[in-house]
Design an enzyme around this catalytic site. Structure first.
Site, PDB file in Angstrom:
ATOM      1  N   ASP A   1       0.507  -0.840   3.658  1.00  0.00           N
ATOM      2  CA  ASP A   1      -0.340  -0.731   4.845  1.00  0.00           C
ATOM      3  C   ASP A   1       0.337  -1.593   5.907  1.00  0.00           C
ATOM      4  OD1 ASP A   1      -2.450  -0.228   6.590  1.00  0.00           O
ATOM      5  OD2 ASP A   1      -3.637  -1.906   5.819  1.00  0.00           O
TER       6      ASP A   1
ATOM      7  N   GLU B   1       0.876   4.605   5.149  1.00  0.00           N
ATOM      8  CA  GLU B   1      -0.196   5.211   5.938  1.00  0.00           C
ATOM      9  C   GLU B   1       0.363   5.720   7.261  1.00  0.00           C
ATOM     10  OE1 GLU B   1      -4.734   4.338   7.471  1.00  0.00           O
ATOM     11  OE2 GLU B   1      -3.710   2.842   6.274  1.00  0.00           O
TER      12      GLU B   1
ATOM     13  N   ASP C   1      -6.376  -5.195   3.804  1.00  0.00           N
ATOM     14  CA  ASP C   1      -4.987  -4.717   3.864  1.00  0.00           C
ATOM     15  C   ASP C   1      -4.465  -4.390   2.463  1.00  0.00           C
ATOM     16  OD1 ASP C   1      -4.509  -5.095   6.782  1.00  0.00           O
ATOM     17  OD2 ASP C   1      -4.956  -7.165   6.261  1.00  0.00           O
TER      18      ASP C   1
END
Length: 162
Positions: free
Chosen positions: A7, A68, A143
């Site tokens: 992430d 992502e 996160d």
């Protein structure tokens, strides 16, 4: 199969590693976050991400890397900076010959909660349930849970493809 999920962030970069075992069980291998100093230069933050994630990839030898997708950002400047971190991750994938897979947040949320507009806290709770982390990671960061969610989403989608 072992997967690292990342992430990306310019202040905090979360990562997680999940392995699919026998009978399609998912096991949490490692997770963490790279906390970067906001006052550091961008190149220093990028180097810190590169060094830390590079060491993690070398230590845990994942088979795939998941990231992502960026689909929207309030500020063009922040989006460009985030794009730089993503570039570092893409470089690491290439250097370590890791196949790269990208998922958007709606896909992640749908895969974990069944609802594409779920809150981050709901995703985090599902990550803890799926990976059986309730007691061992009571204060997991968002996160880290997002990175682990990427791994779960990917391993489940790979399962469906096969």
């Amino acid at each position: 199969m072992r997967v690292i999920g990342i992430d990306p962030g310019t202040i905090v970069c979360g990562y997680g590693i999940v392995e699919k075992g026998p009978r399609n069980t998912l096991a949490h291998i490692h997770s963490g976050e790279i906390k970067l100093k906001q006052k550091s230069t961008l190149q220093d933050r990028l180097k810190a991400v590169y060094d830390s994630l590079g060491s993690t990839i070398e230590e845990y030898s994942p088979d795939h890397l998941c990231l992502e997708k960026i689909f929207y950002h309030k500020s063009i400047r922040a989006a460009m900076t985030l794009g730089s971190v993503r570039g570092i991750v893409l470089l690491l994938a290439a250097e370590h010959n890791l196949p790269l897979f990208e998922y958007n947040s709606t896909e992640l949320k749908m895969a974990l909660t069944g609802y594409g507009r779920a809150e981050k806290g709901q995703v985090q709770e599902m990550v803890k349930i799926v990976l059986n982390l309730k007691a061992s990671h009571p204060k997991m960061s968002l996160d880290c849970s997002d990175a682990l969610a990427l791994c779960i989403c990917h391993l489940n989608s790979m399962n469906n493809r096969m």
